[in-house]
Write a protein that holds these residues in place. Sequence first.
Motif, mmCIF file in Angstrom:
data_model
loop_
_atom_site.group_PDB
_atom_site.id
_atom_site.type_symbol
_atom_site.label_atom_id
_atom_site.label_comp_id
_atom_site.label_asym_id
_atom_site.label_seq_id
_atom_site.Cartn_x
_atom_site.Cartn_y
_atom_site.Cartn_z
ATOM 1 N N VAL A 85 -5.273 11.446 5.290
ATOM 2 C CA VAL A 85 -4.707 10.624 6.356
ATOM 3 C C VAL A 85 -5.840 9.878 7.052
ATOM 4 N N VAL A 86 -5.686 8.561 7.150
ATOM 5 C CA VAL A 86 -6.651 7.736 7.887
ATOM 6 C C VAL A 86 -6.023 7.385 9.227
ATOM 7 N N LEU A 87 -6.707 7.745 10.306
ATOM 8 C CA LEU A 87 -6.228 7.481 11.655
ATOM 9 C C LEU A 87 -7.204 6.575 12.378
ATOM 10 N N SER A 88 -6.674 5.695 13.210
ATOM 11 C CA SER A 88 -7.540 4.905 14.091
ATOM 12 C C SER A 88 -7.178 5.232 15.532
ATOM 13 N N PHE A 89 -8.170 5.152 16.409
ATOM 14 C CA PHE A 89 -7.995 5.563 17.803
ATOM 15 C C PHE A 89 -8.357 4.431 18.754
ATOM 16 N N ASN A 90 -7.733 4.476 19.907
ATOM 17 C CA ASN A 90 -8.055 3.535 20.979
ATOM 18 C C ASN A 90 -8.125 4.317 22.278
ATOM 19 N N LEU A 116 -0.895 24.594 7.136
ATOM 20 C CA LEU A 116 -1.754 23.965 6.149
ATOM 21 C C LEU A 116 -3.202 23.923 6.634
ATOM 22 N N LYS A 117 -4.099 23.740 5.698
ATOM 23 C CA LYS A 117 -5.518 23.631 6.033
ATOM 24 C C LYS A 117 -5.871 22.171 6.284
ATOM 25 N N THR A 118 -6.621 21.900 7.344
ATOM 26 C CA THR A 118 -7.094 20.539 7.627
ATOM 27 C C THR A 118 -8.616 20.513 7.642
ATOM 28 N N GLU A 119 -9.138 19.388 7.198
ATOM 29 C CA GLU A 119 -10.590 19.201 7.176
ATOM 30 C C GLU A 119 -10.890 17.749 7.549
ATOM 31 N N THR A 120 -11.829 17.568 8.468
ATOM 32 C CA THR A 120 -12.221 16.228 8.877
ATOM 33 C C THR A 120 -13.297 15.706 7.929
ATOM 34 N N PHE A 127 -12.290 5.904 14.118
ATOM 35 C CA PHE A 127 -11.573 6.333 12.917
ATOM 36 C C PHE A 127 -11.788 7.817 12.646
ATOM 37 N N SER A 128 -10.796 8.402 11.992
ATOM 38 C CA SER A 128 -10.943 9.735 11.408
ATOM 39 C C SER A 128 -10.224 9.744 10.070
ATOM 40 N N VAL A 129 -10.813 10.458 9.114
ATOM 41 C CA VAL A 129 -10.174 10.685 7.822
ATOM 42 C C VAL A 129 -9.956 12.188 7.695
ATOM 43 N N ILE A 130 -8.693 12.586 7.583
ATOM 44 C CA ILE A 130 -8.334 14.001 7.578
ATOM 45 C C ILE A 130 -7.775 14.380 6.213
ATOM 46 N N LYS A 131 -8.294 15.472 5.662
ATOM 47 C CA LYS A 131 -7.731 16.017 4.422
ATOM 48 C C LYS A 131 -6.824 17.185 4.769
ATOM 49 N N ILE A 132 -5.615 17.183 4.208
ATOM 50 C CA ILE A 132 -4.660 18.271 4.379
ATOM 51 C C ILE A 132 -4.477 18.931 3.017
ATOM 52 N N SER A 133 -4.723 20.233 2.939
ATOM 53 C CA SER A 133 -4.665 20.920 1.646
ATOM 54 C C SER A 133 -3.785 22.165 1.732
#
Length: 290
Positions: A85-90, A116-120, A127-133
Amino acid sequence: MNINSLTENAEKKQNYLKNKSVFIGIFVVVISCIFVFMFASPYIFKRSADQMYFTEKGKEIEIGSGHTVMIESWQYSKDNKEMEVVLSFNNTSYDGIDTYKYSALSRDDSNKTQQLKTETLYESSFFSVIKISQLKNFTEVRLSVSYDTSPLLSSDKEQQTNSAALFTNINKVEMVDEFAERDIITLYSEKLDNQIREINLNISDLQSDINEYKEIQNNILEKVAEIRENQQYMTDTETAASEQQIKNYENSYNEYSSNIEDLESQIDEYNSQIAERKNKQEQLENLRKK
């Protein structure tokens, strides 16, 4: 005891046993139906695609005061049983809080949930890119984004956690074989792509309105032509009334022309925004080459 009495008692006993057997049979059937319903109901009444939770890309979601998050992309690799998941922040509060915490939960057809497991994979102020496994069978996934206000509080104040929930489901998530590698330039370029896509959708909607208005104008012209054709058969009074009708049609035609001009002006503005973003993408690619 006579024979008639014995026969009557035997019949009563037989009827009793028969009724008892019927009752037991009905009871077993009812209990069985209840158990089947209890275990099968999550599947019988599972939610349709339209009922599943889903957060649109490009939509700002408030996390806390002055903090918003937006989904830029949400991809799923079935082979790897992972999501990215790619997120953008303001952050318009300028409170200095630019790091966030993540947790994810899935739900399947039977409404069973799984942590679920999450990893940044990547994190910056924007921006953040989050892996969900550890994904198994799922219909929906919820990603919680949160931050706490403790850096802003004195020691005697209670810590507060602000959070937002983002959703995808099996029908909406983008399916991919592999996840592409992303750097900061790619993230900004993809964000611009998403903006261009949304702008083009807006242009398409405006163009549909323009086409509809032009069709109405054609109908007005045909109606006016029909009235003009029929005026040769009218009395003077009817002709005067029809002239007023034509005037009303012409006023309506001019109003639609004005609306079309406004919409075309909006499209021109949107095209300028697209050109600006494409120019920025070229600049980003030039940065990559340096």
